[in-house]
Structure formats: structure tokens, C-alpha cells
Design a protein around this motif. Structure first.
Motif, PDB file in Angstrom:
ATOM      1  N   ASN A  77       0.866  -1.182   0.000  1.00 37.03           N
ATOM      2  CA  ASN A  77       0.000   0.000   0.000  1.00 37.03           C
ATOM      3  C   ASN A  77       0.901   1.230   0.000  1.00 37.03           C
ATOM      4  O   ASN A  77       2.063   1.142  -0.410  1.00 37.03           O
ATOM      5  CB  ASN A  77      -0.987  -0.022   1.178  1.00 37.03           C
ATOM      6  CG  ASN A  77      -0.281  -0.005   2.530  1.00 37.03           C
ATOM      7  OD1 ASN A  77       0.943   0.116   2.623  1.00 37.03           O
ATOM      8  ND2 ASN A  77      -1.055  -0.147   3.595  1.00 37.03           N
ATOM      9  N   GLU A 159      -9.028   1.678  -1.891  1.00 42.64           N
ATOM     10  CA  GLU A 159      -8.872   1.797  -0.447  1.00 42.64           C
ATOM     11  C   GLU A 159      -8.236   0.561   0.160  1.00 42.64           C
ATOM     12  O   GLU A 159      -7.813   0.581   1.311  1.00 42.64           O
ATOM     13  CB  GLU A 159     -10.235   2.057   0.217  1.00 42.64           C
ATOM     14  CG  GLU A 159     -10.791   3.437  -0.062  1.00 42.64           C
ATOM     15  CD  GLU A 159      -9.851   4.545   0.390  1.00 42.64           C
ATOM     16  OE1 GLU A 159      -9.302   4.447   1.503  1.00 42.64           O
ATOM     17  OE2 GLU A 159      -9.649   5.511  -0.382  1.00 42.64           O
ATOM     18  N   ALA A 160      -8.176  -0.534  -0.606  1.00 40.82           N
ATOM     19  CA  ALA A 160      -7.581  -1.764  -0.095  1.00 40.82           C
ATOM     20  C   ALA A 160      -7.098  -2.599  -1.269  1.00 40.82           C
ATOM     21  O   ALA A 160      -7.584  -2.480  -2.394  1.00 40.82           O
ATOM     22  CB  ALA A 160      -8.581  -2.551   0.744  1.00 40.82           C
ATOM     23  N   THR A 180      -4.594  -8.773   3.090  1.00 36.97           N
ATOM     24  CA  THR A 180      -5.237  -7.537   2.649  1.00 36.97           C
ATOM     25  C   THR A 180      -4.616  -6.340   3.368  1.00 36.97           C
ATOM     26  O   THR A 180      -4.473  -6.340   4.599  1.00 36.97           O
ATOM     27  CB  THR A 180      -6.752  -7.560   2.921  1.00 36.97           C
ATOM     28  OG1 THR A 180      -7.341  -8.670   2.235  1.00 36.97           O
ATOM     29  CG2 THR A 180      -7.415  -6.277   2.453  1.00 36.97           C
ATOM     30  N   LYS A 182      -4.984  -2.107   3.756  1.00 35.18           N
ATOM     31  CA  LYS A 182      -5.785  -0.915   3.516  1.00 35.18           C
ATOM     32  C   LYS A 182      -4.872   0.304   3.401  1.00 35.18           C
ATOM     33  O   LYS A 182      -3.722   0.280   3.851  1.00 35.18           O
ATOM     34  CB  LYS A 182      -6.793  -0.723   4.644  1.00 35.18           C
ATOM     35  CG  LYS A 182      -7.813  -1.854   4.737  1.00 35.18           C
ATOM     36  CD  LYS A 182      -8.769  -1.632   5.895  1.00 35.18           C
ATOM     37  CE  LYS A 182      -9.766  -2.786   6.001  1.00 35.18           C
ATOM     38  NZ  LYS A 182     -10.679  -2.646   7.152  1.00 35.18           N
ATOM     39  N   ARG A 183      -5.407   1.335   2.809  1.00 37.61           N
ATOM     40  CA  ARG A 183      -4.621   2.559   2.591  1.00 37.61           C
ATOM     41  C   ARG A 183      -4.175   3.151   3.937  1.00 37.61           C
ATOM     42  O   ARG A 183      -4.961   3.310   4.865  1.00 37.61           O
ATOM     43  CB  ARG A 183      -5.447   3.578   1.813  1.00 37.61           C
ATOM     44  CG  ARG A 183      -4.676   4.849   1.448  1.00 37.61           C
ATOM     45  CD  ARG A 183      -5.500   5.771   0.552  1.00 37.61           C
ATOM     46  NE  ARG A 183      -5.747   5.151  -0.757  1.00 37.61           N
ATOM     47  CZ  ARG A 183      -4.865   5.155  -1.750  1.00 37.61           C
ATOM     48  NH1 ARG A 183      -3.680   5.739  -1.585  1.00 37.61           N
ATOM     49  NH2 ARG A 183      -5.173   4.581  -2.898  1.00 37.61           N
TER      50      ARG A 183
END
Length: 562
Positions: A77, A159-160, A180, A182-183
Motif C-alpha cells: 500500500n 482503499e484496499a 489484505t 488498507k490505505r
């Protein structure tokens, strides 16, 4: 006790603290692994016992790297880049994109990002996970997975971002690992999705673990100049009952962890950064530590979270989620991720002092925008809060300085009779209404603040590579040109000349003359932020002492001419 003796007490306390710290590192307990240590690196059943008949299968002790690497794929990210080995689906590298490995300077404007997880043998640190089963096939942290992509990267508008790794067995059991990001997050959402396509029920357990080697022993110079050498290095875990606990890597063989509780987490801590596995809060998980290959030249230290039993009927599926934190010790934000995660800063017994100091410094930084200025403001706040105490201390010292001719006369009168000399001095102090203990209390209060600030500057990620002005690019590292230690030496020398030497024997007087030099040398190896604090503090005290000396001199002259 006069001002000079108070200064000597502070010096002795400070040197004792340094000696105790170094003694713990050099002569404290080191691991003496018993022959059975390696056997502790097995999964434990839910009640903490060793697996037996009908118990969960054991987690293999060897690392994924021993079976050979698979394909290296990346997931990233905007703040974190992970490298994942398809052999085991283990995270083998992590680059913290917002934290450069070195201070940013004109000569080095773009240093590489700091790396926490690393697959290099000398710095090996890997995050692993897997499944074990006593009834069927299961992919542990050595199994070979297949990746859908080699580079999963968060792009604008997302966003992810996720990365899937799959494994399947001829029996029909299929497992998908999903990571996963996320931002803006250092938390990795992790899940193992189990699909049972076989004709029999599948039963097993999920586990998450971390393995790493100990840091190489530094030479004597680096042990003083590198703040990381004084930082905690080992495991930390949290339980609702006992709160935060920790274990140095040197104590893994001596005091291994093997305990089951609900609502906790386990981590590996080092200077500024850490990694932690956070199982679901409602799961009863067995947490353990072990040493892998304890008799090798580079043993690996392991922490593990072993989950409860999972049952999957034929044609059904199940999920085993967890969260993984890989990032900085950002105080004030970590408890929102999991209870007690803020305590990974690990100030130890100084937490009660260091935590409010860090909070106050953070508030002052929010106002000033510069951590060095925040330290100066902290000095002014502390000096203001202790003004009455230091005023009494300095006035007592100034009055004692005026008594030096009379004290010298007492020395000539009583010669080597120290008992009579001390009695005469106490009578003189009583007559002149001077309290020789007035200088002790401010030192006893400021010394814990000094040590607490040392911990804050050494452990707080916010101060890592924080610039001040000019030549100081990192307040958590020593002054590269020793300007601040020299200024401290000058301030201490001037302060010493203002001190009273009344009642001091020749040995003490000689010791006082070399103390500024000794402290200047000590501070040459201390974080610049700490030396800045103490230099400004000493400068403020020097000005206060000068002003009080002038007022006492004027009062004395006025009384003499009246």
C-alpha cells in the motif's frame, strides 16, 4: 550537604545507572539451552499440554527456507511493502516506506526505506502461518502455494488491495490464504479459507508465528553511540488478566512462555518497530516461545499463537482469520488496533514517567513543529514548575559561598579534627539560617525526569531521525560534531565556578574540577536530544544562579554598609 555535594550525588547516581545498564547487557543471564529446548518448538493443545493421541498435530520446527524458496511476490500500500514467499505463504520482507533507513540529508536525500522483516541470514526475521491436521492434509508454513499475481499494489482510487495464495491436495482439500492491506495502514488482515472437497470431515488447527535471529553483538563504541543497543529486544504479549508482559531473547531458554488465554496477542519487539499477530478477540489461543536450533551458531527465536480446533464437514468451508501488525511503535494509536498494543514502546519500570513525558513532548511538538524546540519548551516548563525549589537551592548555595572565608578560618582552627569541624560548620549554618539539604530535592526530582526522557528519546519512533536545526539531523542519535556536548561542558564548568566549596576537602575539590570533562565525554555518546535538554536546563540554571548570586551579593553589601 552543600551544592557541590549535591552535584556529586547526581553524578554518582547517573554513573551507577550507566554501569547497571551495561552490566545487565554484558553479564546478565544468557541462554544456556537444555537438550530438550528444541522439543518445545511444537504445537500445544488447547489446555497447554503436549499433543498426544487425539490431540492437534505438531507444528514442524524447521523454517520454510529449509525447504527451499518458492516464488517471491509483493503486496504493498502507500506505507508498507511486503514480500511474500509462496513457499509457505510467509512474509519474508517488509519495507516501511514512510521511514527511511537513514536520516535525510543533502548528501543523501533519498535513503532506502527501513526494513523490519528480512530474509537475509544475518538479519533473518520472518512472519509465518499455516494449518496442521491429525486427520488429513494441511498446508503448514513449508507448503508450496500458487499466487494469482506477482505484484499486488494499491493504486489511486483504491482503499484496499489483496493478495491470494492457494494450495490444494489430491484429497480435495483446498486452502486460500488472503493478505489484505488498507490505505495508510500497517495492519494486515489475514484469512485462511478452508474448503473441504473430500469425502471425510477435516479437523485441524491454525497457527501464526514469527521467527528471527538475535542481533549481532556490537563493539564497545557502537554500544554507546547506537540507541538500538540499549533498546528492548525480544517477545511481548498481552492478556486481559496479566496485561503486557515481555521476554528478552536471552531469557527464552530460561523462562519459556506456554499459556492459553482469550483476547490477547503476541509480538516480536525491537528498536522503534515491531511485528505482532493478533488473533480474534473471542478465541482461546495458546501462546508459546521456543528456540529453534539452539545449539547452532545462529539460533532462531520463535513466538507462536496456536488456535482452537477447526472442524470442516465434507462439502463445507471455514475461515480462520487473524490480523498482523508490521510497523512502528506509534504511541496513542496502537490501542485502537488491540488492547495494550501501545505498551510495545516498552519503557519498562520508567513507563510511569516516560509515558506522560512523551505525551507532553507530543503536545509541544504540535505547537512548535520541531522536536528540538519541543525539548527546549519542556525544559522551560520543568524549570518553571520547580522554580521555588531551585530558588531555595541556589540561594542556599549563594549564602554558603559568602561563608567560605569563615569556613576556611574554621579549618585553620580545628585542623584535622573532622568531627569538631563538622559540628562547628553545622552551628555556623544554623546561625546563618542556611539549610545544607536545600540542594537535594531538585536533583532527586529532576534525575528521574532525565532518565525518563532518555527512554523517550531512545524508544519513541516520532523522534527517530527528527531534525533540529543546522548540523543536527537526528535528535535520537549523538551530535555528529559534538557541539552540544562542548556547550554542556562549558555550561557545567561555569556552573561549577559559581558553586560553593565551603567545607569541601581537597579530594572532593579535585573531583569537582574534572566532573565537567567527565560529563562532557559521557554526553558525547548520548542522543543529541538528551544533551540538548540537559544543556538548556544547565544554561537556565546558570542564569538563575547568576541572578540569585547578584541579589545575595547586593543584600550582603547593603547589610554590611547599613
Amino acid at each position: 550537604m552543600n551544592q557541590t555535594r549535591t552535584f556529586l550525588i547526581f553524578a554518582l547516581m547517573f554513573v551507577a545507572y550507566l554501569l547497571w545498564t551495561e552490566w545487565q547487557k554484558d553479564y546478565g543471564p544468557h541462554p544456556q539451552p537444555p537438550a530438550a529446548t528444541a522439543q518445545t518448538d511444537t504445537a500445544k493443545s488447547a489446555d497447554g499440554g503436549v499433543p498426544g493421541a487425539g490431540a492437534p498435530a505438531a507444528v514442524p520446527t524447521d523454517s520454510a527456507s529449509s525447504a527451499g524458496k518458492g516464488e517471491l511476490v509483493t503486496l504493498s500500500n502507500d506505507v508498507l511493502r511486503l514480500t511474500i514467499d509462496t513457499r509457505g505463504g510467509s512474509v519474508v520482507r517488509s519495507d516501511l516506506l514512510a521511514y527511511p533507513s537513514e536520516p535525510v540529508t543533502k548528501k543523501n536525500p533519498n535513503p532506502p526505506p527501513a526494513r523490519l522483516l528480512d530474509d537475509e541470514e544475518a538479519d533473518f526475521f520472518a512472519v509465518q502461518d499455516g494449518l496442521v491436521s491429525s486427520t488429513g492434509a494441511a498446508p503448514d508454513h513449508r507448503a508450496l502455494f500458487q499466487a494469482g499475481t506477482t505484484d499486488a499494489k494499491l493504486v489511486d482510487g483504491q482503499e484496499a488491495v489483496s493478495l491470494d495464495l492457494t494450495w490444494s491436495d489430491a484429497s480435495g482439500v483446498k486452502v486460500t490464504k488472503r493478505y489484505t492491506l488498507k490505505r495508510g495502514a500497517y495492519v494486515v488482515d489475514f484469512n485462511q479459507h478452508i474448503e473441504n472437497g473430500s469425502s471425510a470431515a477435516w479437523a485441524g488447527n491454525a497457527y501464526q508465528q514469527m521467527q528471527r535471529v538475535a542481533p549481532p553483538k556490537a563493539n564497545w563504541f557502537k554500544s554507546y553511540t547506537d540507541p538500538a543497543q540499549h533498546s528492548f529486544f525480544g517477545a511481548g504479549w498481552y492478556s486481559p488478566e496479566n496485561k503486557f508482559e515481555s521476554l528478552l531473547v536471552t531469557d527464552f531458554a530460561k523462562k519459556p512462555l506456554n499459556r492459553a488465554f482469550t483476547g490477547g496477542w503476541i509480538s516480536m519487539l525491537q528498536h522503534y518497530f515491531f511485528a505482532a499477530w493478533i488473533p480474534p478477540a473471542d478465541q482461546n489461543v495458546t501462546y508459546s516461545t521456543a528456540i529453534v536450533d539452539p545449539n547452532s551458531a545462529s539460533p532462531r527465536y520463535l513466538v507462536r499463537a496456536f488456535g482452537p480446533a477447526i472442524q470442516v464437514q465434507p462439502g463445507q468451508s471455514a475461515d480462520s482469520p487473524a490480523r498482523l501488525y508490521i510497523g512502528p511503535k506509534l504511541q496513542g494509536t496502537l490501542d485502537a488496533i488491540a488492547p495494550g498494543l501501545d505498551l510495545t514502546a516498552n519503557y519498562g519500570w520508567l513507563t510511569i514517567i516516560a509515558t506522560p513525558l512523551h505525551w507532553l513532548l507530543s503536545q509541544l511538538h504540535a505547537i512548535s513543529g520541531n522536536w528540538g524546540v519541543a525539548i527546549i519548551l519542556l525544559v522551560l516548563i520543568i524549570k518553571t514548575a520547580l522554580f521555588k525549589l531551585t530558588d531555595a537551592q541556589f540561594r542556599s548555595g549563594a549564602r554558603m559561598r559568602k561563608l567560605q572565608p569563615r569556613v576556611q578560618a574554621l579549618k585553620e582552627r580545628y585542623g584535622d579534627d573532622r568531627m569538631k569541624m563538622q559540628q562547628a560548620m553545622m552551628e555556623l549554618y544554623k546561625k546563618e539560617k542556611i539549610n545544607p539539604m536545600a540542594g537535594c530535592l531538585p536533583i532527586l526530582i529532576t534525575f528521574p525526569i532525565f532518565i525518563g526522557l532518555l527512554r523517550v528519546l531512545s524508544e519513541s519512533i516520532e523522534l527517530r531521525h527528527a531534525p533540529f536545526f543546522g548540523w543536527i539531523h537526528d535528535l535520537s542519535a549523538p551530535d555528529p560534531f559534538y557541539v552540544l556536548p562542548v556547550l554542556y561542558f562549558i555550561v557545567t564548568l561555569l556552573t561549577q565556578r559559581m558553586m560553593s566549596t565551603a567545607g569541601m576537602d581537597p579530594t572532593q575539590a579535585k573531583m569537582m574540577k574534572v566532573m565537567p570533562l567527565i560529563f562532557g565525554v559521557f554526553f558525547a555518546f548520548f542522543p543529541a536530544g538528551l544533551v540538548l535538554y540537559w544543556t538548556v536546563n544547565g544554561g537556565a540554571s546558570l542564569l538563575q544562579q547568576w541572578w540569585i548570586n547578584r541579589s545575595v551579593d547586593r543584600a550582603h553589601e547593603k547589610a554590611r554598609t547599613a
